[in-house]
Scaffold this active site. Structure first.
Site, PDB file in Angstrom:
ATOM      1  N   HIS A 148     -19.106 -45.071 -13.516  1.00 46.76           N
ATOM      2  CA  HIS A 148     -17.868 -45.857 -13.864  1.00 46.76           C
ATOM      3  C   HIS A 148     -17.841 -46.093 -15.175  1.00 46.76           C
ATOM      4  O   HIS A 148     -16.519 -46.094 -15.746  1.00 46.76           O
ATOM      5  CB  HIS A 148     -18.148 -47.173 -13.231  1.00 46.76           C
ATOM      6  CG  HIS A 148     -18.270 -47.306 -11.699  1.00 46.76           C
ATOM      7  ND1 HIS A 148     -19.298 -48.232 -11.051  1.00 46.76           N
ATOM      8  CD2 HIS A 148     -17.497 -46.936 -10.836  1.00 46.76           C
ATOM      9  CE1 HIS A 148     -19.022 -48.070  -9.826  1.00 46.76           C
ATOM     10  NE2 HIS A 148     -17.990 -47.319  -9.508  1.00 46.76           N
ATOM     11  N   LYS A 185     -16.238 -51.168   3.209  1.00 45.08           N
ATOM     12  CA  LYS A 185     -18.027 -51.224   2.537  1.00 45.08           C
ATOM     13  C   LYS A 185     -18.527 -52.284   2.724  1.00 45.08           C
ATOM     14  O   LYS A 185     -17.865 -53.484   2.330  1.00 45.08           O
ATOM     15  CB  LYS A 185     -17.824 -50.665   0.965  1.00 45.08           C
ATOM     16  CG  LYS A 185     -17.278 -49.180   0.834  1.00 45.08           C
ATOM     17  CD  LYS A 185     -17.252 -49.101  -0.663  1.00 45.08           C
ATOM     18  CE  LYS A 185     -16.991 -47.455  -1.170  1.00 45.08           C
ATOM     19  NZ  LYS A 185     -16.544 -47.294  -2.326  1.00 45.08           N
ATOM     20  N   ARG A 227     -15.044 -37.155  -8.633  1.00 45.79           N
ATOM     21  CA  ARG A 227     -16.388 -36.581  -8.723  1.00 45.79           C
ATOM     22  C   ARG A 227     -16.103 -34.921  -8.153  1.00 45.79           C
ATOM     23  O   ARG A 227     -16.644 -34.095  -8.814  1.00 45.79           O
ATOM     24  CB  ARG A 227     -17.535 -37.199  -8.011  1.00 45.79           C
ATOM     25  CG  ARG A 227     -17.907 -38.333  -8.778  1.00 45.79           C
ATOM     26  CD  ARG A 227     -18.624 -39.482  -8.174  1.00 45.79           C
ATOM     27  NE  ARG A 227     -17.853 -39.831  -6.909  1.00 45.79           N
ATOM     28  CZ  ARG A 227     -18.147 -40.923  -6.212  1.00 45.79           C
ATOM     29  NH1 ARG A 227     -19.138 -41.679  -6.837  1.00 45.79           N
ATOM     30  NH2 ARG A 227     -17.336 -41.481  -5.383  1.00 45.79           N
ATOM     31  N   SER A 271     -22.177 -45.867  -6.363  1.00 45.31           N
ATOM     32  CA  SER A 271     -23.121 -47.139  -6.262  1.00 45.31           C
ATOM     33  C   SER A 271     -23.623 -47.031  -4.995  1.00 45.31           C
ATOM     34  O   SER A 271     -24.728 -47.736  -4.907  1.00 45.31           O
ATOM     35  CB  SER A 271     -22.001 -48.210  -6.126  1.00 45.31           C
ATOM     36  OG  SER A 271     -21.039 -48.419  -7.388  1.00 45.31           O
TER      37      SER A 271
HETATM   38  O1  PNS Z   1     -14.892 -48.474  -5.442  1.00 43.66           O
HETATM   39  P1  PNS Z   1     -13.708 -48.301  -4.238  1.00 43.66           P
HETATM   40  O2  PNS Z   1     -14.342 -48.824  -3.107  1.00 43.66           O
HETATM   41  O3  PNS Z   1     -13.340 -46.647  -4.228  1.00 43.66           O
HETATM   42  O4  PNS Z   1     -12.826 -49.325  -4.732  1.00 43.66           O
HETATM   43  C1  PNS Z   1     -11.499 -49.257  -3.619  1.00 43.66           C
HETATM   44  C2  PNS Z   1     -10.270 -50.105  -4.046  1.00 43.66           C
HETATM   45  C3  PNS Z   1     -10.852 -51.824  -4.133  1.00 43.66           C
HETATM   46  C4  PNS Z   1      -9.840 -49.904  -5.526  1.00 43.66           C
HETATM   47  C5  PNS Z   1      -9.075 -49.959  -3.086  1.00 43.66           C
HETATM   48  O5  PNS Z   1      -9.786 -50.186  -1.935  1.00 43.66           O
HETATM   49  C6  PNS Z   1      -8.186 -50.603  -3.211  1.00 43.66           C
HETATM   50  O6  PNS Z   1      -7.323 -50.390  -4.238  1.00 43.66           O
HETATM   51  N1  PNS Z   1      -8.147 -51.748  -2.568  1.00 43.66           N
HETATM   52  C7  PNS Z   1      -6.899 -52.856  -2.567  1.00 43.66           C
HETATM   53  C8  PNS Z   1      -5.913 -52.691  -1.550  1.00 43.66           C
HETATM   54  C9  PNS Z   1      -4.981 -51.616  -1.597  1.00 43.66           C
HETATM   55  O7  PNS Z   1      -4.082 -51.664  -2.649  1.00 43.66           O
HETATM   56  N2  PNS Z   1      -4.960 -50.781  -0.667  1.00 43.66           N
HETATM   57  C10 PNS Z   1      -3.865 -49.767  -0.539  1.00 43.66           C
HETATM   58  C11 PNS Z   1      -4.396 -48.450  -1.279  1.00 43.66           C
HETATM   59  S1  PNS Z   1      -3.182 -47.151  -0.975  1.00 43.66           S
END
Ligand code: PNS
Length: 160
Positions: free
Chosen positions: A17, A41, A90, A127
């Site tokens: 990150h 998650k 990645r 993570s």
């Molecule tokens: O580290 P991660 O788990 O990939 O993070 C995912 C995260 C929290 C960035 C993603 O799930 C997110 O943006 N959630 C907010 C809800 C949202 O906007 N969902 C629609 C995405 S198109």
């Protein structure tokens, strides 16, 4: 001022990150690291713990701040006047996961996603893997800051 949001779960923050955040900080005037909720998650650290660790981890970057958000990431971007999201890629599996979200976010609001390839040294770090390896007693000290390692070790000991 150019401003971008770097969203994620950060449970916990890794050097992977920080590689992306640091490089985003060279491309934009300000980077907001946004700690969100990924319902698919399970989490080891609560929102405040993740925020505290991230704030400490980004201290070297003068143009980076850390915020929590709930709801849509695009709503957070608009509220912060940030037209861009930065995500690290990645492998092709990340591309498959991120592309539809990037397209949805663009279609919803015009907020665009900038993908940065992770550095090769960090390309296998996540993570989830860090937590799994640590839970089985593996050495993850190369992949997270020292204070994250300490928090991880303590949390896993509590749960053992
Ligand atoms: O580290 P991660 O788990 O990939 O993070 C995912 C995260 C929290 C960035 C993603 O799930 C997110 O943006 N959630 C907010 C809800 C949202 O906007 N969902 C629609 C995405 S198109």
């Amino acid at each position: 001022m150019s401003r971008a949001v770097c969203p994620g779960s950060f449970d916990p923050v890794t050097h992977g990150h920080l590689d992306i955040i640091g490089r985003a900080a060279t491309l934009f005037d300000e980077v907001i690291v946004a700690i969100g909720v990924n319902p698919s998650k399970s989490r080891l650290f609560g929102p405040e713990e993740r925020t505290d660790m991230l704030r400490r981890a980004v201290e070297p970057f003068t143009n980076v701040r850390v915020e929590g958000f709930t709801g849509l990431v695009t709503d957070f971007c608009l509220a912060q006047d940030a037209p861009a999201i930065v995500k690290g890629l990645r492998a092709s599996s990340d591309f498959d996961y991120e592309m539809p979200m990037a397209q949805m976010n663009s279609a919803l609001t015009g907020v665009e996603t900038v993908f940065l390839p992770t550095s090769t040294r960090q390309s296998f770090v996540s993570s989830s893997l860090v937590k799994e390896v640590a839970a089985f007693g593996g050495d993850v000290s190369a992949f997270v800051p020292d204070f994250v390692l300490a928090a991880l070790t303590a949390r896993l000991a509590e749960r053992a």
